[in-house]
Design an enzyme around this catalytic site. Sequence first.
Site, PDB file in Angstrom:
ATOM      1  N   LEU A  66       3.689  31.326  36.253  1.00  0.00           N
ATOM      2  CA  LEU A  66       3.197  30.808  37.529  1.00  0.00           C
ATOM      3  C   LEU A  66       3.155  29.287  37.486  1.00  0.00           C
ATOM      4  O   LEU A  66       2.827  28.686  36.456  1.00  0.00           O
ATOM      5  CB  LEU A  66       1.796  31.348  37.823  1.00  0.00           C
ATOM      6  CG  LEU A  66       1.660  32.871  37.869  1.00  0.00           C
ATOM      7  CD1 LEU A  66       0.309  33.254  38.465  1.00  0.00           C
ATOM      8  CD2 LEU A  66       2.785  33.515  38.653  1.00  0.00           C
ATOM      9  N   GLY A 111       3.421  34.499  33.467  1.00  0.00           N
ATOM     10  CA  GLY A 111       4.115  35.121  34.595  1.00  0.00           C
ATOM     11  C   GLY A 111       5.583  35.439  34.311  1.00  0.00           C
ATOM     12  O   GLY A 111       6.136  36.371  34.888  1.00  0.00           O
ATOM     13  N   ASN A 135      -0.132  34.568  27.659  1.00  0.00           N
ATOM     14  CA  ASN A 135      -0.979  33.574  26.978  1.00  0.00           C
ATOM     15  C   ASN A 135      -2.112  33.038  27.853  1.00  0.00           C
ATOM     16  O   ASN A 135      -2.695  31.999  27.547  1.00  0.00           O
ATOM     17  CB  ASN A 135      -0.099  32.403  26.512  1.00  0.00           C
ATOM     18  CG  ASN A 135       0.628  31.730  27.674  1.00  0.00           C
ATOM     19  OD1 ASN A 135       1.087  32.402  28.581  1.00  0.00           O
ATOM     20  ND2 ASN A 135       0.724  30.415  27.651  1.00  0.00           N
ATOM     21  N   GLU A 136      -2.426  33.747  28.939  1.00  0.00           N
ATOM     22  CA  GLU A 136      -3.393  33.241  29.915  1.00  0.00           C
ATOM     23  C   GLU A 136      -4.686  32.712  29.309  1.00  0.00           C
ATOM     24  O   GLU A 136      -5.176  31.657  29.709  1.00  0.00           O
ATOM     25  CB  GLU A 136      -3.740  34.338  30.950  1.00  0.00           C
ATOM     26  CG  GLU A 136      -2.738  34.489  32.071  1.00  0.00           C
ATOM     27  CD  GLU A 136      -1.487  35.263  31.681  1.00  0.00           C
ATOM     28  OE1 GLU A 136      -1.322  35.615  30.483  1.00  0.00           O
ATOM     29  OE2 GLU A 136      -0.667  35.517  32.571  1.00  0.00           O
TER      30      GLU A 136
HETATM   31  N1  CO8 Z   1       3.699  25.217  35.961  1.00  0.00           N
HETATM   32  C1  CO8 Z   1       3.934  23.955  36.381  1.00  0.00           C
HETATM   33  N2  CO8 Z   1       4.602  23.048  35.659  1.00  0.00           N
HETATM   34  C2  CO8 Z   1       5.049  23.416  34.443  1.00  0.00           C
HETATM   35  C3  CO8 Z   1       4.838  24.705  33.947  1.00  0.00           C
HETATM   36  C4  CO8 Z   1       4.124  25.640  34.757  1.00  0.00           C
HETATM   37  N3  CO8 Z   1       3.883  26.889  34.363  1.00  0.00           N
HETATM   38  N4  CO8 Z   1       5.390  24.776  32.720  1.00  0.00           N
HETATM   39  C5  CO8 Z   1       5.936  23.583  32.464  1.00  0.00           C
HETATM   40  N5  CO8 Z   1       5.730  22.749  33.501  1.00  0.00           N
HETATM   41  C6  CO8 Z   1       6.206  21.363  33.626  1.00  0.00           C
HETATM   42  C7  CO8 Z   1       5.703  20.483  32.501  1.00  0.00           C
HETATM   43  O1  CO8 Z   1       4.412  19.996  32.761  1.00  0.00           O
HETATM   44  C8  CO8 Z   1       6.741  19.390  32.481  1.00  0.00           C
HETATM   45  O2  CO8 Z   1       6.457  18.515  33.559  1.00  0.00           O
HETATM   46  P1  CO8 Z   1       6.818  16.935  33.462  1.00  0.00           P
HETATM   47  O3  CO8 Z   1       8.314  16.880  33.416  1.00  0.00           O
HETATM   48  O4  CO8 Z   1       6.244  16.370  34.723  1.00  0.00           O
HETATM   49  O5  CO8 Z   1       6.165  16.423  32.208  1.00  0.00           O
HETATM   50  C9  CO8 Z   1       8.033  20.130  32.846  1.00  0.00           C
HETATM   51  O6  CO8 Z   1       7.605  21.331  33.497  1.00  0.00           O
HETATM   52  C10 CO8 Z   1       8.884  20.496  31.645  1.00  0.00           C
HETATM   53  O7  CO8 Z   1       8.069  21.164  30.692  1.00  0.00           O
HETATM   54  P2  CO8 Z   1       8.231  20.940  29.104  1.00  0.00           P
HETATM   55  O8  CO8 Z   1       8.550  19.504  28.832  1.00  0.00           O
HETATM   56  O9  CO8 Z   1       7.029  21.510  28.450  1.00  0.00           O
HETATM   57  O10 CO8 Z   1       9.550  21.824  28.821  1.00  0.00           O
HETATM   58  P3  CO8 Z   1       9.970  22.539  27.452  1.00  0.00           P
HETATM   59  O11 CO8 Z   1      11.381  22.967  27.659  1.00  0.00           O
HETATM   60  O12 CO8 Z   1       9.622  21.691  26.278  1.00  0.00           O
HETATM   61  O13 CO8 Z   1       9.043  23.846  27.351  1.00  0.00           O
HETATM   62  C11 CO8 Z   1       7.894  25.789  28.237  1.00  0.00           C
HETATM   63  C12 CO8 Z   1       9.153  24.875  28.297  1.00  0.00           C
HETATM   64  C13 CO8 Z   1       7.904  26.540  26.915  1.00  0.00           C
HETATM   65  C14 CO8 Z   1       8.017  26.760  29.388  1.00  0.00           C
HETATM   66  C15 CO8 Z   1       6.649  24.901  28.342  1.00  0.00           C
HETATM   67  O14 CO8 Z   1       6.791  24.044  29.464  1.00  0.00           O
HETATM   68  C16 CO8 Z   1       5.368  25.677  28.511  1.00  0.00           C
HETATM   69  O15 CO8 Z   1       4.848  26.227  27.572  1.00  0.00           O
HETATM   70  N6  CO8 Z   1       4.825  25.680  29.758  1.00  0.00           N
HETATM   71  C17 CO8 Z   1       3.555  26.294  30.052  1.00  0.00           C
HETATM   72  C18 CO8 Z   1       3.760  27.740  30.280  1.00  0.00           C
HETATM   73  C19 CO8 Z   1       2.457  28.419  30.590  1.00  0.00           C
HETATM   74  O16 CO8 Z   1       1.509  28.396  29.833  1.00  0.00           O
HETATM   75  N7  CO8 Z   1       2.437  29.072  31.744  1.00  0.00           N
HETATM   76  C20 CO8 Z   1       1.285  29.804  32.151  1.00  0.00           C
HETATM   77  C21 CO8 Z   1       1.152  29.798  33.640  1.00  0.00           C
HETATM   78  S1  CO8 Z   1      -0.154  30.892  34.138  1.00  0.00           S
HETATM   79  C22 CO8 Z   1       0.583  32.358  34.578  1.00  0.00           C
HETATM   80  O17 CO8 Z   1       1.757  32.458  34.619  1.00  0.00           O
HETATM   81  C23 CO8 Z   1      -0.253  33.579  34.907  1.00  0.00           C
HETATM   82  C24 CO8 Z   1      -1.556  33.238  35.443  1.00  0.00           C
HETATM   83  C25 CO8 Z   1      -2.331  34.446  35.886  1.00  0.00           C
HETATM   84  C26 CO8 Z   1      -3.483  33.999  36.778  1.00  0.00           C
HETATM   85  C27 CO8 Z   1      -4.791  34.608  36.411  1.00  0.00           C
HETATM   86  C28 CO8 Z   1      -5.944  33.794  37.044  1.00  0.00           C
HETATM   87  C29 CO8 Z   1      -7.125  34.637  37.407  1.00  0.00           C
END
Ligand code: CO8
Length: 260
Positions: A66, A111, A135-136
Amino acid sequence: TPPKISVDFDQSTGVAVMYMQSPPVNSLSLDFLTEFCINVEKLEMDKSCRGLIITSGQPKVFSAGLDIMEMYGKSPERCGEFWKAVQDMWLKLYSSNMVTIAAINGSSPAGGCLMSLTCDYRIMADNPRYSIGLNETQLGIVAPFWFKDTMTNTVGHRTTEISLELGLLYSPSEALKIGLVDQLVPEDQVLATATQNMSKWLTVPDHARQITKSMMRKPTIDKLTSNREADVQNFVSFITKDSIQKSLRMYLEMLKKKRG
Ligand code: CO8
């Protein structure tokens, strides 16, 4: 803005390949989810489409899950709209009559993992740099019951319990070991292997397979369909809490730091 989804439908095989192409990391924003659902619905209604392969058109990432920006600093109304779209994606995929295969050619947290888990079969690139999991809790948020149910239906109760409490992200080989993915192949063979597997799945008569799939998944799907509104309310009141917003901010800062 260019389309975030591109679909390559082969009339001769009845198989569509859907490429997620929302740079940089295919995060699931409201716009992305809306476009995604329209595309899935179109294919679902097309009688000639029997199989759907979902993959990423971006390097290194299947989907980052997400879009965290959709959950940070947004109004309750907007959060509610976003959450309905997340529900929609899950409901459409988990109940699809098509054979669905995830060709996981990159990292697939949260997500992104959920999306893979809705598929009938998962093939992942055997690259130790990639990870997959729900990993939430690492973000200070909680995977909702239907995320949890989807994982339990795939890997069982105990593994899901450990995995969700610790917010574990698994390497491809660990993911294979616990059954979170079904097969690992070299990165350049993910799509070809998905296509081969699809042919095998499509040898089974559709009606028998569809009824069986529905039998396996219906109780899980019914649990959400009969509780959608409450689930939206629950999400909105949780995500708009000050303490949760603070956790998300810290996680976002950590993501940026990791980069710099
Ligand atoms: N949302 C928004 N922006 C993101 C996300 C995301 N999920 N993931 C990465 N970005 C952004 C980064 O901040 C970065 O932005 P910027 O260029 O401005 O610095 C850009 O995307 C590129 O990211 P990276 O430099 O980290 O790229 P890598 O290729 O090194 O890594 C990964 C890619 C492995 C995907 C890494 O970005 C990562 O680990 N991202 C976080 C993923 C994460 O933890 N997602 C969880 C989202 S929560 C969800 O999906 C379920 C929630 C359920 C809700 C329940 C609530 C009650």
